[in-house]
Design a protein around this motif. Sequence first.
Motif, PDB file in Angstrom:
ATOM      1  N   ILE A 110      -0.216  12.551 -23.194  1.00 52.36           N
ATOM      2  CA  ILE A 110       0.584  12.162 -22.035  1.00 52.36           C
ATOM      3  C   ILE A 110      -0.150  12.520 -20.742  1.00 52.36           C
ATOM      4  CG2 ILE A 110       2.707  12.672 -20.760  1.00 52.36           C
ATOM      5  CD1 ILE A 110       4.138  12.931 -23.439  1.00 52.36           C
ATOM      6  N   ALA A 111      -0.697  13.740 -20.693  1.00 52.14           N
ATOM      7  CA  ALA A 111      -1.434  14.157 -19.496  1.00 52.14           C
ATOM      8  C   ALA A 111      -2.644  13.261 -19.254  1.00 52.14           C
ATOM      9  CB  ALA A 111      -1.861  15.615 -19.635  1.00 52.14           C
ATOM     10  N   ALA A 112      -3.359  12.902 -20.326  1.00 56.59           N
ATOM     11  CA  ALA A 112      -4.540  12.045 -20.183  1.00 56.59           C
ATOM     12  C   ALA A 112      -4.151  10.655 -19.696  1.00 56.59           C
ATOM     13  CB  ALA A 112      -5.278  11.961 -21.514  1.00 56.59           C
ATOM     14  N   ALA A 113      -3.063  10.108 -20.223  1.00 59.49           N
ATOM     15  CA  ALA A 113      -2.620   8.777 -19.806  1.00 59.49           C
ATOM     16  C   ALA A 113      -2.239   8.773 -18.332  1.00 59.49           C
ATOM     17  CB  ALA A 113      -1.448   8.332 -20.673  1.00 59.49           C
ATOM     18  N   ARG A 114      -1.586   9.807 -17.887  1.00 51.04           N
ATOM     19  CA  ARG A 114      -1.164   9.853 -16.493  1.00 51.04           C
ATOM     20  C   ARG A 114      -2.368   9.994 -15.563  1.00 51.04           C
ATOM     21  NH1 ARG A 114       4.451  13.497 -17.016  1.00 51.04           N
ATOM     22  NH2 ARG A 114       5.544  11.919 -18.271  1.00 51.04           N
ATOM     23  N   THR A 115      -3.380  10.683 -16.012  1.00 53.81           N
ATOM     24  CA  THR A 115      -4.604  10.768 -15.205  1.00 53.81           C
ATOM     25  C   THR A 115      -5.264   9.397 -15.093  1.00 53.81           C
ATOM     26  OG1 THR A 115      -4.945  13.063 -15.915  1.00 53.81           O
ATOM     27  CG2 THR A 115      -6.851  11.908 -15.020  1.00 53.81           C
ATOM     28  N   CYS A 116      -5.249   8.636 -16.172  1.00 54.19           N
ATOM     29  CA  CYS A 116      -5.794   7.274 -16.136  1.00 54.19           C
ATOM     30  C   CYS A 116      -4.980   6.364 -15.222  1.00 54.19           C
ATOM     31  CB  CYS A 116      -5.857   6.675 -17.540  1.00 54.19           C
ATOM     32  SG  CYS A 116      -7.038   7.502 -18.636  1.00 54.19           S
ATOM     33  N   HIS A 117      -3.694   6.599 -15.147  1.00 52.58           N
ATOM     34  CA  HIS A 117      -2.840   5.773 -14.288  1.00 52.58           C
ATOM     35  C   HIS A 117      -3.228   5.908 -12.824  1.00 52.58           C
ATOM     36  CE1 HIS A 117       0.577   5.901 -17.528  1.00 52.58           C
ATOM     37  NE2 HIS A 117      -0.421   5.088 -17.847  1.00 52.58           N
ATOM     38  N   LEU A 118      -3.777   7.061 -12.472  1.00 56.28           N
ATOM     39  CA  LEU A 118      -4.171   7.255 -11.086  1.00 56.28           C
ATOM     40  C   LEU A 118      -5.243   6.257 -10.666  1.00 56.28           C
ATOM     41  CD1 LEU A 118      -4.285  11.170 -10.993  1.00 56.28           C
ATOM     42  CD2 LEU A 118      -2.485   9.668 -10.123  1.00 56.28           C
ATOM     43  N   GLU A 119      -6.097   5.878 -11.591  1.00 54.82           N
ATOM     44  CA  GLU A 119      -7.123   4.874 -11.286  1.00 54.82           C
ATOM     45  C   GLU A 119      -6.510   3.501 -11.100  1.00 54.82           C
ATOM     46  OE1 GLU A 119     -10.276   5.652 -10.706  1.00 54.82           O
ATOM     47  OE2 GLU A 119      -9.685   7.735 -10.991  1.00 54.82           O
ATOM     48  N   VAL A 120      -5.464   3.210 -11.866  1.00 51.89           N
ATOM     49  CA  VAL A 120      -4.805   1.902 -11.740  1.00 51.89           C
ATOM     50  C   VAL A 120      -4.133   1.786 -10.371  1.00 51.89           C
ATOM     51  CG1 VAL A 120      -2.985   0.431 -12.696  1.00 51.89           C
ATOM     52  CG2 VAL A 120      -4.435   1.789 -14.208  1.00 51.89           C
ATOM     53  N   LEU A 121      -3.660   2.886  -9.846  1.00 49.93           N
ATOM     54  CA  LEU A 121      -2.879   2.869  -8.599  1.00 49.93           C
ATOM     55  C   LEU A 121      -3.735   2.973  -7.343  1.00 49.93           C
ATOM     56  CD1 LEU A 121      -0.007   5.239  -9.773  1.00 49.93           C
ATOM     57  CD2 LEU A 121       0.061   2.741  -9.606  1.00 49.93           C
ATOM     58  N   ARG A 122      -5.022   2.928  -7.473  1.00 46.07           N
ATOM     59  CA  ARG A 122      -5.898   2.998  -6.285  1.00 46.07           C
ATOM     60  C   ARG A 122      -5.761   1.740  -5.447  1.00 46.07           C
ATOM     61  NH1 ARG A 122      -9.323   7.131  -5.871  1.00 46.07           N
ATOM     62  NH2 ARG A 122      -9.752   8.425  -7.701  1.00 46.07           N
ATOM     63  N   ALA A 133       0.826  -1.211   0.000  1.00 41.88           N
ATOM     64  CA  ALA A 133       0.000   0.000   0.000  1.00 41.88           C
ATOM     65  C   ALA A 133       0.860   1.260   0.000  1.00 41.88           C
ATOM     66  CB  ALA A 133      -0.944  -0.005   1.211  1.00 41.88           C
ATOM     67  N   ALA A 134       1.970   1.212   0.736  1.00 36.24           N
ATOM     68  CA  ALA A 134       2.850   2.377   0.785  1.00 36.24           C
ATOM     69  C   ALA A 134       3.498   2.629  -0.571  1.00 36.24           C
ATOM     70  CB  ALA A 134       3.913   2.179   1.859  1.00 36.24           C
ATOM     71  N   VAL A 135       3.871   1.555  -1.256  1.00 36.00           N
ATOM     72  CA  VAL A 135       4.474   1.699  -2.580  1.00 36.00           C
ATOM     73  C   VAL A 135       3.479   2.328  -3.541  1.00 36.00           C
ATOM     74  CG1 VAL A 135       5.378   0.438  -4.566  1.00 36.00           C
ATOM     75  CG2 VAL A 135       6.098  -0.192  -2.262  1.00 36.00           C
ATOM     76  N   LEU A 136       2.239   1.858  -3.530  1.00 39.56           N
ATOM     77  CA  LEU A 136       1.225   2.404  -4.438  1.00 39.56           C
ATOM     78  C   LEU A 136       0.907   3.863  -4.109  1.00 39.56           C
ATOM     79  CD1 LEU A 136      -1.245  -0.606  -4.740  1.00 39.56           C
ATOM     80  CD2 LEU A 136       0.414   0.209  -6.427  1.00 39.56           C
ATOM     81  N   THR A 137       0.902   4.183  -2.821  1.00 44.03           N
ATOM     82  CA  THR A 137       0.640   5.570  -2.436  1.00 44.03           C
ATOM     83  C   THR A 137       1.737   6.501  -2.952  1.00 44.03           C
ATOM     84  OG1 THR A 137      -0.569   4.878  -0.441  1.00 44.03           O
ATOM     85  CG2 THR A 137       0.299   7.123  -0.478  1.00 44.03           C
ATOM     86  N   ALA A 138       2.987   6.061  -2.826  1.00 42.46           N
ATOM     87  CA  ALA A 138       4.103   6.878  -3.311  1.00 42.46           C
ATOM     88  C   ALA A 138       4.040   7.040  -4.829  1.00 42.46           C
ATOM     89  CB  ALA A 138       5.424   6.246  -2.894  1.00 42.46           C
ATOM     90  N   LEU A 139       3.707   5.965  -5.539  1.00 49.24           N
ATOM     91  CA  LEU A 139       3.603   6.049  -6.996  1.00 49.24           C
ATOM     92  C   LEU A 139       2.438   6.949  -7.411  1.00 49.24           C
ATOM     93  CD1 LEU A 139       4.291   2.370  -8.112  1.00 49.24           C
ATOM     94  CD2 LEU A 139       5.805   4.351  -8.365  1.00 49.24           C
ATOM     95  N   ARG A 140       1.374   6.890  -6.663  1.00 52.76           N
ATOM     96  CA  ARG A 140       0.223   7.737  -6.999  1.00 52.76           C
ATOM     97  C   ARG A 140       0.566   9.219  -6.843  1.00 52.76           C
ATOM     98  NH1 ARG A 140      -5.195   7.441  -7.752  1.00 52.76           N
ATOM     99  NH2 ARG A 140      -6.398   9.238  -7.020  1.00 52.76           N
ATOM    100  N   SER A 141       1.288   9.546  -5.777  1.00 51.67           N
ATOM    101  CA  SER A 141       1.699  10.949  -5.590  1.00 51.67           C
ATOM    102  C   SER A 141       2.601  11.411  -6.736  1.00 51.67           C
ATOM    103  CB  SER A 141       2.420  11.104  -4.252  1.00 51.67           C
ATOM    104  OG  SER A 141       1.553  10.813  -3.177  1.00 51.67           O
ATOM    105  N   ALA A 142       3.529  10.541  -7.121  1.00 55.02           N
ATOM    106  CA  ALA A 142       4.418  10.888  -8.236  1.00 55.02           C
ATOM    107  C   ALA A 142       3.632  11.018  -9.533  1.00 55.02           C
ATOM    108  CB  ALA A 142       5.506   9.833  -8.375  1.00 55.02           C
ATOM    109  N   GLU A 143       2.655  10.173  -9.732  1.00 61.16           N
ATOM    110  CA  GLU A 143       1.851  10.218 -10.957  1.00 61.16           C
ATOM    111  C   GLU A 143       0.981  11.465 -11.005  1.00 61.16           C
ATOM    112  OE1 GLU A 143       1.559   8.680 -14.468  1.00 61.16           O
ATOM    113  OE2 GLU A 143       2.047   7.074 -13.070  1.00 61.16           O
ATOM    114  N   GLU A 144       0.448  11.876  -9.863  1.00 65.70           N
ATOM    115  CA  GLU A 144      -0.348  13.108  -9.821  1.00 65.70           C
ATOM    116  C   GLU A 144       0.491  14.320 -10.218  1.00 65.70           C
ATOM    117  OE1 GLU A 144      -1.820  13.203  -5.855  1.00 65.70           O
ATOM    118  OE2 GLU A 144      -3.687  12.138  -6.344  1.00 65.70           O
ATOM    119  N   ALA A 145       1.700  14.404  -9.655  1.00 61.23           N
ATOM    120  CA  ALA A 145       2.587  15.516 -10.002  1.00 61.23           C
ATOM    121  C   ALA A 145       2.974  15.464 -11.477  1.00 61.23           C
ATOM    122  CB  ALA A 145       3.838  15.475  -9.124  1.00 61.23           C
ATOM    123  N   ALA A 146       3.204  14.263 -11.998  1.00 57.77           N
ATOM    124  CA  ALA A 146       3.583  14.121 -13.397  1.00 57.77           C
ATOM    125  C   ALA A 146       2.435  14.514 -14.325  1.00 57.77           C
ATOM    126  CB  ALA A 146       4.011  12.681 -13.678  1.00 57.77           C
TER     127      ALA A 146
END
Length: 202
Positions: free
Chosen positions: A190-202, A155-168
């Motif tokens: 690129i921006a749209a793909a990164r927004t979609c990644h946020l759903e994957v990282l939930r 869970a901690a790994v996914l949370t860190a990746l989600r924060s990085a993905e939001e900034a990206a």
Amino acid sequence: MFANQPGRRAIGRTVHPATNPAGGCSRRGVIRGAVGAAAAVAVPAGLAGCGLLSGEPEPEPEPDPLAGLLAATLDLVGRYDAAMTTTAELGPLLTPVVATHRAHAEELSRLTGIALPAPTTTTDPGGQPTDPGGGVPPGTATPGAGTSAPPVDRAAVLTALRSAEEAAAAEAAAACHTAAADRAALLGSIAAARTCHLEVLR
């Protein structure tokens, strides 16, 4: 009264040389003026040309506005590679995401003309070289055989990746708003793909 009598020199008459009715300029004066004007124009041009022979270095070109976005994308790839190294169970979930980031890095490299770093070759436990994929190197090498890493909180790994993905995603959206028209389409995707990644990282 003796002016017209033969054998007598004219007295009281002054003979002037012929002048140019356009302003009293002789042909020789006109030529001299033209030569002087040409020399006045040629001297600054010659002085400017001397700068090419002075040995001064050419000014460095301005960095591409997308250079920062490319560097951040490579950093994001490294984060995902590190996460999959420390938490192998996340591999199936994160592999498609990091593959998308690698593709985006390659597109940004092509668009900006900035070369990607050489890929890093790692060795699997069987001693065979592996290529992490594409021209984008991973952020972390795979641990060798016989090494063990402490357990990592998934869970901690996914949370860190989600924060990085939001900034990206925010960085890509900001770049899209200020980019030229021929770059906006790629940056928008690129921006749209990164927004979609946020759903994957939930």
